[in-house]
Each structure stands twice: as C-alpha cells, then as structure tokens.
Motif scaffolding. Sequence first.
Motif, PDB file in Angstrom:
ATOM      1  N   THR A  23       6.999   4.549  -1.113  1.00  0.00           N
ATOM      2  CA  THR A  23       6.215   4.283   0.088  1.00  0.00           C
ATOM      3  C   THR A  23       4.742   4.522  -0.235  1.00  0.00           C
ATOM      4  N   GLU A  24       3.902   3.602   0.206  1.00  0.00           N
ATOM      5  CA  GLU A  24       2.461   3.684  -0.018  1.00  0.00           C
ATOM      6  C   GLU A  24       1.785   4.035   1.306  1.00  0.00           C
ATOM      7  N   PHE A  25       0.852   4.968   1.253  1.00  0.00           N
ATOM      8  CA  PHE A  25       0.139   5.429   2.439  1.00  0.00           C
ATOM      9  C   PHE A  25      -1.350   5.160   2.314  1.00  0.00           C
ATOM     10  N   VAL A  26      -1.988   4.746   3.407  1.00  0.00           N
ATOM     11  CA  VAL A  26      -3.441   4.575   3.435  1.00  0.00           C
ATOM     12  C   VAL A  26      -4.042   5.905   3.872  1.00  0.00           C
ATOM     13  N   LEU A  27      -4.858   6.482   3.010  1.00  0.00           N
ATOM     14  CA  LEU A  27      -5.459   7.780   3.288  1.00  0.00           C
ATOM     15  C   LEU A  27      -6.291   7.756   4.572  1.00  0.00           C
ATOM     16  N   HIS A  28      -6.097   8.725   5.423  1.00  0.00           N
ATOM     17  CA  HIS A  28      -6.857   8.926   6.668  1.00  0.00           C
ATOM     18  C   HIS A  28      -6.676   7.809   7.693  1.00  0.00           C
ATOM     19  N   MET A  38      -6.246  -1.850   7.083  1.00  0.00           N
ATOM     20  CA  MET A  38      -5.911  -2.967   6.199  1.00  0.00           C
ATOM     21  C   MET A  38      -6.984  -3.149   5.122  1.00  0.00           C
ATOM     22  N   GLU A  39      -8.240  -2.962   5.489  1.00  0.00           N
ATOM     23  CA  GLU A  39      -9.322  -3.052   4.504  1.00  0.00           C
ATOM     24  C   GLU A  39      -9.174  -1.953   3.458  1.00  0.00           C
TER      25      GLU A  39
END
Length: 103
Positions: A23-28, A38-39
């Motif tokens: 699983t990949e997480f976008v920090l903050h 998304m950016e």
Amino acid sequence: ALPPYAINIFVPLNDTTVEMGPTEFVLHSHRMTDVDAMEATENNDTISPLPKAGDLLVYDYRTCHRGTANISTSVRSVLYLMYARPWFREHMNFGTERLFDDE
C-alpha cells in the motif's frame, strides 16, 4: 475539511515485499485537498511501508492511499479493520449493502 472520523488497521498475514504491491500512502494527505493529494502522488511524495506478518499498520482514513501492482506469484493477504464514528458509512471500497441489520 472533515474532522477525524475513521481509522484503518492493516494486519499483513504474510511478510510484504515490494513485488507483492504494498500500500502506498501520500504523506500529510489527510490535511490536503484531493487535487493536492493527487499532485503529491505525481511528485512521488509517497511512502510504501513493508510490514512483516502480524505488524499493525494504522492510519487516518482521510489519508490518500492505494495498492500498488502485485507482480509476485504470492497473494498479499491482509486482515483489514476499520474503526469509525457511528455516522460514517464506507461506500467507496465496499458498497452500500449492509450485511447485518441494525438491531
């Protein structure tokens, strides 16, 4: 804009490898708009933990996350738990049909 309303808990049932599609997480991202999250994904502001079997991976449900491609020959087995406020209904990942009556 919502206050915290749910947490997810992943418990891998086997060791996770890069090839298994962690699983990949976008920090903050729990503090971002969807567009900003998304950016951040496009800018590689992400992490992909590799938990071992039995580890707990706990995160705020508002955190932008996704599964990456499993290119291994192994199944990535995960126990998935969600703890949420009573008013929250998960509809994006699991549909809207209830398994049990509210009695």
